[in-house]
Enzyme design. Structure first.
Site, short mmCIF file in Angstrom:
data_model
loop_
_atom_site.label_atom_id
_atom_site.label_comp_id
_atom_site.label_asym_id
_atom_site.label_seq_id
_atom_site.Cartn_x
_atom_site.Cartn_y
_atom_site.Cartn_z
N GLY A 1 -19.97 2.41 -27.44
CA GLY A 1 -20.94 1.86 -26.51
C GLY A 1 -22.28 2.56 -26.60
O GLY A 1 -23.08 2.31 -27.51
N GLY B 1 -16.62 7.05 -24.57
CA GLY B 1 -17.07 8.38 -24.96
C GLY B 1 -17.13 8.65 -26.44
O GLY B 1 -17.45 9.77 -26.85
N ASP C 1 -21.49 -1.92 -28.74
CA ASP C 1 -22.28 -2.47 -27.65
C ASP C 1 -23.71 -2.69 -28.12
O ASP C 1 -24.32 -1.78 -28.70
CB ASP C 1 -22.31 -1.51 -26.46
CG ASP C 1 -21.02 -1.50 -25.67
OD1 ASP C 1 -20.10 -2.27 -26.01
OD2 ASP C 1 -20.92 -0.72 -24.70
N LYS D 1 -18.71 -9.02 -21.40
CA LYS D 1 -17.91 -8.48 -20.30
C LYS D 1 -18.00 -9.36 -19.05
O LYS D 1 -19.06 -9.93 -18.76
CB LYS D 1 -18.39 -7.07 -19.94
CG LYS D 1 -18.21 -6.04 -21.04
CD LYS D 1 -18.68 -4.66 -20.57
CE LYS D 1 -18.60 -3.63 -21.69
NZ LYS D 1 -17.22 -3.32 -22.08
N ARG E 1 -3.27 9.41 -25.76
CA ARG E 1 -2.10 10.28 -25.85
C ARG E 1 -1.03 9.87 -24.83
O ARG E 1 0.17 9.87 -25.14
CB ARG E 1 -2.49 11.74 -25.63
CG ARG E 1 -3.11 12.40 -26.86
CD ARG E 1 -3.13 13.92 -26.70
NE ARG E 1 -3.67 14.60 -27.86
CZ ARG E 1 -2.97 14.94 -28.94
NH1 ARG E 1 -1.69 14.61 -29.03
NH2 ARG E 1 -3.54 15.60 -29.93
#
Length: 291
Positions: free
Chosen positions: A234, A213, A23, A80, A164
């Site tokens: 980001g 994250g 980002d 975006k 996962r």
């Protein structure tokens, strides 16, 4: 013609495999990302951490700002749009953006329908928390999937959970008997043909990146370990103490995620990481948008 365009877009996205998408909010940041080895940049006016902090309605970035970043770098530029906002997507296609991210980071424009991405020439990226979401976005025309994670937090736990979940569901679908795939498709609420592809190939029909994250080289390596084919970063870079060094370290960690000795060296003296927000402190769960 539609099928040919769809295949071309999927192949374009495959070329990003193993890379890091960063980002950026200015041409200067875009050049730092390119110099660090990013395979693409995501142009936006505010990084997710600032969007979360500011609150209010968040929309597509100013096309003039996006053009400035397009002119600054030679690598692909993404931008975006709000979920379901067809007009924003048309604007980005008109300015020849390389990829469009129909993103839950922005305020959704439509709480029922996503964009019919098959109507566009430009490839789309979409987020997903599980296999059903991923295959529904692919049916709509997405050329690339990423975990939703929880953007702007610096906390990788939800990206881990989503990756996962997706890889577990892929393994489960691949292990079924042929005559059980119809029922699985029904339960996932996806077309049989897409469920059959996953059953036969043990993977999604498009590239699958991790996002949300990722703030350290170790985070990036973890997501690759769990099955990601690349990483979006980001707020984790330009909210840190030494963005250029951290960006380069994350790129190298993504490409060499199995090399623990290298990861240890890459993690040294990176400066302060972004402060971040723990999962249990989050007020707005962006990942819940657009299922």
């Amino acid at each position: 013609m539609e099928t040919t365009r769809n295949e071309l877009n999927r192949n374009l996205a495959q070329m990003l495999k193993g890379g890091v998408i960063m980002d950026v909010t200015t041409p200067e940041q875009a050049r730092i990302a390119e110099d660090a080895g990013a395979c693409a940049v995501m142009a936006l006016e505010r990084i997710p951490a600032d969007i979360r902090a500011a609150g209010g309605v968040s929309r597509m970035s100013d096309p003039a700002m996006i053009k400035g970043i397009q002119e600054a770098v030679s690598i692909p530029v993404m931008a975006k749009v709000r979920i379901g906002h067809i007009a924003e997507a048309r604007i980005l296609q008109a300015i020849e953006i390389d990829y469009i991210d129909e993103s839950e980071v922005l305020s959704p424009a439509d709480d029922v329908y996503h964009i019919d991405k098959r109507e566009f020439d430009v490839p789309f990226v979409c987020g997903a928390k599980n296999l059903g979401e991923a295959l529904r976005r692919i049916e709509e025309g997405a050329s690339m999937i990423r975990t939703k994670g929880e953007p702007g937090t610096g906390d990788v736990i939800q990206a881990v959970r989503h990756m996962r979940t997706m890889t577990k569901q892929i393994r489960e679908l691949a292990s079924l008997r042929d005559d059980e795939v119809y029922e699985a498709a029904k339960q996932l609420a996806v077309p049989y043909e897409l469920a059959k592809y996953v059953h036969d190939n043990g993977r999604l029909p498009v590239v699958n990146f991790a996002a949300g994250g990722v703030a350290t080289p170790a985070d990036a390596a973890l997501m690759m370990e769990l099955g990601a084919e690349g990483v979006f970063v980001g707020s984790g870079i330009f909210k840190s103490g030494d963005p250029a060094k951290r960006a380069a370290a994350i790129v190298q960690a993504t490409a060499n995620w199995r090399d623990a000795d290298l990861l240890a060296r890459l993690s040294e003296n990176l400066g302060e990481a972004m402060v971040g927000i723990n999962e249990d402190e989050i007020e707005t769960i962006m990942a819940a948008r657009g299922e």
